[in-house]
Design a protein around this motif. Structure first.
Motif, PDB file in Angstrom:
ATOM      1  N   THR A  46       0.809  -1.232   0.000  1.00 45.94           N
ATOM      2  CA  THR A  46       0.000   0.000   0.000  1.00 45.94           C
ATOM      3  C   THR A  46       0.836   1.273   0.000  1.00 45.94           C
ATOM      4  N   LYS A  53      -4.058   7.437   1.927  1.00 45.05           N
ATOM      5  CA  LYS A  53      -4.143   6.205   2.718  1.00 45.05           C
ATOM      6  C   LYS A  53      -4.350   6.556   4.190  1.00 45.05           C
ATOM      7  N   SER A 113      -0.851  -5.053  -4.657  1.00 46.77           N
ATOM      8  CA  SER A 113      -1.118  -3.649  -4.971  1.00 46.77           C
ATOM      9  C   SER A 113      -2.100  -3.504  -6.122  1.00 46.77           C
ATOM     10  N   LEU A 116      -5.787  -3.454  -5.403  1.00 48.43           N
ATOM     11  CA  LEU A 116      -6.296  -2.216  -4.819  1.00 48.43           C
ATOM     12  C   LEU A 116      -6.435  -1.128  -5.887  1.00 48.43           C
TER      13      LEU A 116
END
Length: 204
Positions: A46, A53, A113, A116
């Motif tokens: 992330t 975030k 990743s 997402l």
């Protein structure tokens, strides 16, 4: 501020308080180490993502930990059951002006990743996006506006959460990500090479 944000729900890593179903087989210390390993994996997938975030801690915000404050904004989960905590996090960030929000946990070794990135990109086409987990729950939930019913009347940790949530989304325009497996039980790690060091010898 970007127009999209990722919410990461995490439990403060304390002995005897995380991965309790896994700890029943491999012990509290090993379960804690597994959870810390999964947290590090979540950071690795992330930290370089091109959107905001937020880490929501279960108990209290930790500073100078694995979640770099130059990368992650830090909050505390609200009171109530998991559904109420998740709803409050979405409400809080939609109020900041985000157009796309998604939430994940911090214990998915299968997650990458690209999952997402794909999930948040799908929100350009759909009102909601869900990432189904093998155990009947979900590992990713994205929305372009708050859909309150997805957080209500769910039996957390059971194998009906996904189906109940999909029922709530039937009248919505929603998309899906590939199925992934989260780590809750010994069966989820016993055949994975990366987890062998956390398994007591008598179980190997």
């Amino acid at each position: 501020m970007t127009d999209a944000a990722l919410i990461i729900f995490t439990r403060n890593p304390e002995l005897g308080k995380c991965k309790t179903r896994l700890a029943a087989t491999i012990g509290d210390q090993n379960a804690l180490e597994v959870y810390q390993f999964l947290l590090d994996h979540t950071v690795s997938i992330t930290q370089d993502l091109p959107f905001d975030k937020y880490v929501f801690y279960s108990e209290k915000v930790h500073h100078n930990d694995r979640w770099d404050e130059n990368i992650y904004q830090k909050e505390i989960q609200s009171e109530g059951d998991l559904g109420l905590k998740m709803r409050a996090a979405f409400e809080q960030l939609f109020a900041k002006g985000y157009k796309k929000l998604a939430i994940i946990g911090s214990d998915l070794f299968d997650l990458q990743s690209q999952d997402l990135i794909d999930g948040l990109e799908l929100l350009d086409q759909y009102e909601a996006v869900i990432g189904p987990a093998q155990d009947g729950g979900y590992y990713f939930l994205g929305m372009t506006q708050l859909i309150p019913e997805v957080f209500e009347n769910k039996e957390g940790g059971t194998d009906t959460v996904l189906m109940d949530t999909l029922t709530d989304l039937l009248n919505k325009n929603f998309g899906s990500l590939p199925v992934r497996n989260d780590i809750d039980y010994f069966e989820d790690i016993k055949d994975k090479a990366e987890f062998q060091r956390f398994i007591p010898e008598h179980l190997q």
